[in-house]
Motif scaffolding. Structure first.
Motif, PDB file in Angstrom:
ATOM      1  N   ARG A 134     -97.364  46.353 -14.812  1.00 30.12           N
ATOM      2  CA  ARG A 134     -96.152  45.743 -14.275  1.00 30.12           C
ATOM      3  C   ARG A 134     -96.527  44.715 -13.222  1.00 30.12           C
ATOM      4  O   ARG A 134     -97.561  44.847 -12.553  1.00 30.12           O
ATOM      5  CB  ARG A 134     -95.204  46.786 -13.673  1.00 30.12           C
ATOM      6  N   ASN A 135     -95.688  43.707 -13.076  1.00 30.17           N
ATOM      7  CA  ASN A 135     -95.882  42.710 -12.034  1.00 30.17           C
ATOM      8  C   ASN A 135     -95.295  43.235 -10.731  1.00 30.17           C
ATOM      9  O   ASN A 135     -94.224  43.859 -10.725  1.00 30.17           O
ATOM     10  CB  ASN A 135     -95.217  41.386 -12.415  1.00 30.17           C
ATOM     11  N   ILE A 136     -95.984  42.990  -9.638  1.00 27.33           N
ATOM     12  CA  ILE A 136     -95.550  43.475  -8.328  1.00 27.33           C
ATOM     13  C   ILE A 136     -95.756  42.367  -7.299  1.00 27.33           C
ATOM     14  O   ILE A 136     -96.269  41.293  -7.617  1.00 27.33           O
ATOM     15  CB  ILE A 136     -96.343  44.741  -7.902  1.00 27.33           C
ATOM     16  N   ARG A 137     -95.383  42.632  -6.065  1.00 31.75           N
ATOM     17  CA  ARG A 137     -95.678  41.740  -4.950  1.00 31.75           C
ATOM     18  C   ARG A 137     -96.105  42.585  -3.752  1.00 31.75           C
ATOM     19  O   ARG A 137     -95.707  43.738  -3.621  1.00 31.75           O
ATOM     20  CB  ARG A 137     -94.466  40.876  -4.585  1.00 31.75           C
ATOM     21  N   SER A 138     -96.923  41.987  -2.894  1.00 31.18           N
ATOM     22  CA  SER A 138     -97.329  42.685  -1.679  1.00 31.18           C
ATOM     23  C   SER A 138     -96.135  42.706  -0.717  1.00 31.18           C
ATOM     24  O   SER A 138     -95.110  42.063  -0.966  1.00 31.18           O
ATOM     25  CB  SER A 138     -98.513  41.964  -1.026  1.00 31.18           C
ATOM     26  N   SER A 139     -96.278  43.448   0.377  1.00 36.19           N
ATOM     27  CA  SER A 139     -95.180  43.555   1.340  1.00 36.19           C
ATOM     28  C   SER A 139     -94.823  42.201   1.944  1.00 36.19           C
ATOM     29  O   SER A 139     -93.704  42.007   2.406  1.00 36.19           O
ATOM     30  CB  SER A 139     -95.545  44.544   2.449  1.00 36.19           C
ATOM     31  N   ASN A 140     -95.781  41.257   1.935  1.00 39.55           N
ATOM     32  CA  ASN A 140     -95.478  39.913   2.432  1.00 39.55           C
ATOM     33  C   ASN A 140     -95.443  38.891   1.293  1.00 39.55           C
ATOM     34  O   ASN A 140     -95.760  37.727   1.485  1.00 39.55           O
ATOM     35  CB  ASN A 140     -96.445  39.495   3.548  1.00 39.55           C
ATOM     36  N   PHE A 141     -95.080  39.376   0.095  1.00 40.18           N
ATOM     37  CA  PHE A 141     -94.697  38.548  -1.053  1.00 40.18           C
ATOM     38  C   PHE A 141     -95.842  37.808  -1.746  1.00 40.18           C
ATOM     39  O   PHE A 141     -95.602  36.838  -2.458  1.00 40.18           O
ATOM     40  CB  PHE A 141     -93.599  37.551  -0.639  1.00 40.18           C
ATOM     41  N   HIS A 142     -97.075  38.256  -1.591  1.00 44.30           N
ATOM     42  CA  HIS A 142     -98.158  37.699  -2.399  1.00 44.30           C
ATOM     43  C   HIS A 142     -98.036  38.250  -3.823  1.00 44.30           C
ATOM     44  O   HIS A 142     -97.737  39.433  -4.018  1.00 44.30           O
ATOM     45  CB  HIS A 142     -99.520  38.063  -1.815  1.00 44.30           C
ATOM     46  N   PRO A 143     -98.268  37.412  -4.849  1.00 41.61           N
ATOM     47  CA  PRO A 143     -98.147  37.877  -6.239  1.00 41.61           C
ATOM     48  C   PRO A 143     -99.183  38.940  -6.573  1.00 41.61           C
ATOM     49  O   PRO A 143    -100.333  38.868  -6.123  1.00 41.61           O
ATOM     50  CB  PRO A 143     -98.363  36.604  -7.064  1.00 41.61           C
ATOM     51  N   GLY A 144     -98.760  39.930  -7.364  1.00 39.94           N
ATOM     52  CA  GLY A 144     -99.673  41.013  -7.719  1.00 39.94           C
ATOM     53  C   GLY A 144     -99.362  41.606  -9.079  1.00 39.94           C
ATOM     54  O   GLY A 144     -98.387  41.250  -9.735  1.00 39.94           O
ATOM     55  N   LYS A 145    -100.216  42.525  -9.484  1.00 39.56           N
ATOM     56  CA  LYS A 145    -100.054  43.208 -10.768  1.00 39.56           C
ATOM     57  C   LYS A 145    -100.631  44.607 -10.653  1.00 39.56           C
ATOM     58  O   LYS A 145    -101.649  44.811  -9.984  1.00 39.56           O
ATOM     59  CB  LYS A 145    -100.772  42.429 -11.870  1.00 39.56           C
ATOM     60  N   GLU A 146     -99.986  45.573 -11.295  1.00 40.15           N
ATOM     61  CA  GLU A 146    -100.484  46.944 -11.338  1.00 40.15           C
ATOM     62  C   GLU A 146    -100.778  47.321 -12.776  1.00 40.15           C
ATOM     63  O   GLU A 146     -99.954  47.081 -13.663  1.00 40.15           O
ATOM     64  CB  GLU A 146     -99.457  47.912 -10.747  1.00 40.15           C
ATOM     65  N   ILE A 147    -101.964  47.886 -13.001  1.00 38.06           N
ATOM     66  CA  ILE A 147    -102.311  48.372 -14.335  1.00 38.06           C
ATOM     67  C   ILE A 147    -102.872  49.786 -14.216  1.00 38.06           C
ATOM     68  O   ILE A 147    -103.452  50.160 -13.195  1.00 38.06           O
ATOM     69  CB  ILE A 147    -103.332  47.460 -15.055  1.00 38.06           C
ATOM     70  N   GLU A 148    -102.672  50.563 -15.268  1.00 40.09           N
ATOM     71  CA  GLU A 148    -103.223  51.921 -15.351  1.00 40.09           C
ATOM     72  C   GLU A 148    -103.825  52.077 -16.737  1.00 40.09           C
ATOM     73  O   GLU A 148    -103.212  51.701 -17.727  1.00 40.09           O
ATOM     74  CB  GLU A 148    -102.137  52.958 -15.120  1.00 40.09           C
ATOM     75  N   TYR A 149    -105.057  52.606 -16.783  1.00 35.49           N
ATOM     76  CA  TYR A 149    -105.725  52.739 -18.076  1.00 35.49           C
ATOM     77  C   TYR A 149    -106.649  53.943 -18.075  1.00 35.49           C
ATOM     78  O   TYR A 149    -107.010  54.484 -17.019  1.00 35.49           O
ATOM     79  CB  TYR A 149    -106.500  51.467 -18.428  1.00 35.49           C
ATOM     80  N   VAL A 150    -107.017  54.379 -19.285  1.00 36.19           N
ATOM     81  CA  VAL A 150    -107.893  55.532 -19.443  1.00 36.19           C
ATOM     82  C   VAL A 150    -109.071  55.130 -20.320  1.00 36.19           C
ATOM     83  O   VAL A 150    -108.907  54.401 -21.302  1.00 36.19           O
ATOM     84  CB  VAL A 150    -107.130  56.735 -20.051  1.00 36.19           C
ATOM     85  N   ASN A 151    -110.274  55.590 -19.954  1.00 35.20           N
ATOM     86  CA  ASN A 151    -111.449  55.242 -20.763  1.00 35.20           C
ATOM     87  C   ASN A 151    -111.755  56.350 -21.767  1.00 35.20           C
ATOM     88  O   ASN A 151    -111.029  57.343 -21.873  1.00 35.20           O
ATOM     89  CB  ASN A 151    -112.656  54.919 -19.874  1.00 35.20           C
ATOM     90  N   ALA A 152    -112.847  56.196 -22.519  1.00 29.92           N
ATOM     91  CA  ALA A 152    -113.156  57.096 -23.633  1.00 29.92           C
ATOM     92  C   ALA A 152    -113.412  58.536 -23.198  1.00 29.92           C
ATOM     93  O   ALA A 152    -113.201  59.464 -23.975  1.00 29.92           O
ATOM     94  CB  ALA A 152    -114.359  56.566 -24.414  1.00 29.92           C
ATOM     95  N   ILE A 153    -113.881  58.736 -21.961  1.00 28.84           N
ATOM     96  CA  ILE A 153    -114.168  60.098 -21.505  1.00 28.84           C
ATOM     97  C   ILE A 153    -113.047  60.660 -20.638  1.00 28.84           C
ATOM     98  O   ILE A 153    -113.208  61.686 -20.000  1.00 28.84           O
ATOM     99  CB  ILE A 153    -115.522  60.179 -20.767  1.00 28.84           C
ATOM    100  N   GLY A 154    -111.924  59.965 -20.602  1.00 31.12           N
ATOM    101  CA  GLY A 154    -110.744  60.520 -19.953  1.00 31.12           C
ATOM    102  C   GLY A 154    -110.539  60.174 -18.499  1.00 31.12           C
ATOM    103  O   GLY A 154    -109.605  60.674 -17.871  1.00 31.12           O
ATOM    104  N   LYS A 155    -111.395  59.338 -17.933  1.00 32.28           N
ATOM    105  CA  LYS A 155    -111.183  58.949 -16.537  1.00 32.28           C
ATOM    106  C   LYS A 155    -110.031  57.949 -16.461  1.00 32.28           C
ATOM    107  O   LYS A 155    -109.957  56.996 -17.234  1.00 32.28           O
ATOM    108  CB  LYS A 155    -112.451  58.356 -15.946  1.00 32.28           C
ATOM    109  N   VAL A 156    -109.137  58.190 -15.532  1.00 36.80           N
ATOM    110  CA  VAL A 156    -107.945  57.359 -15.390  1.00 36.80           C
ATOM    111  C   VAL A 156    -108.094  56.459 -14.173  1.00 36.80           C
ATOM    112  O   VAL A 156    -108.445  56.932 -13.080  1.00 36.80           O
ATOM    113  CB  VAL A 156    -106.677  58.227 -15.248  1.00 36.80           C
TER     114      VAL A 156
END
Length: 200
Positions: A134-156
């Motif tokens: 999802r696209n996000i912004r910092s508390s002082n409105f700098h552009p940002g992005k959040e991602i979540e992913y999992v690798n082959a051995i299950g680490k998130v």
């Protein structure tokens, strides 16, 4: 996109990829039914960490280790700063990194493009499957992005990235599959605590 910088960042992220898994040791052999091992999560003391140059603050479970890497690129030498801590009580690592780009590079590429390419390199390098973004912004409105992913051995891994001060900042939390749900609130609090400080 300067892939060498991002590849280096990913490599740094997984420096502490060998998490210890809690085990159960009996003082003498017994004939009992084996029970599943449930990792115990002990919360360390969290404190506010301020970057040496004062450009960000974040809550971390202790004092992080700092590492600096210099990368030679077509844009010249670029410095990558890494702040990492892995609490012994948890199967997790908390990492903040940033690298600074020449002003001209940032002017020629939109923040969204820089972050999208950073996401692509991160996922392909670690051979991971994207869970959320999802696209996000910092508390002082700098552009940002959040991602979540999992690798082959299950680490998130959950990453928030921001473009500010000609820099790409990344705030990351990596957990084992077993402790992912248990540490979910802790990780959210850690990510929410990251604050970019605006230059005067």
């Amino acid at each position: 996109m300067n892939s060498k910088i991002l590849l280096s960042l990913i490599a740094a992220t997984f420096l502490s990829s060998g998490y210890a898994v809690a085990g159960v040791h009996s003082p003498k052999p017994t004939i009992t039914e084996k029970r599943p091992i449930i990792p115990q999560v002990v919360q360390p003391k969290w404190r506010e960490f301020t970057a040496p140059d004062g450009h960000f603050t974040v809550l971390m479970p202790g004092m992080p280790k700092r590492k600096t890497q210099i990368q030679k690129t077509y844009m010249g030498e670029i410095k990558l700063e890494i702040f990492l801590i892995q609490p012994p009580e948890q199967e997790a690592a908390y990492i903040v990194t940033y690298n600074e780009f020449p002003h001209s590079y940032v002017q020629m590429n939109s923040p969204q493009k820089i972050m999208d390419e950073a996401q692509y390199v991160e996922l392909t390098t670690t051979k991971s499957r994207l869970l959320n973004q999802r696209n996000i912004r910092s508390s002082n409105f700098h552009p940002g992005k959040e991602i979540e992913y999992v690798n082959a051995i299950g680490k998130v891994t959950k990453t928030r990235m921001f473009i500010a001060h000609n820099r790409l900042y990344k705030v990351m939390a990596i957990t084992s599959k077993k402790q992912h749900e248990t540490l979910n609130k802790t990780i959210t609090g850690y990510l929410n605590s990251f604050n970019l400080v605006v230059r005067p």
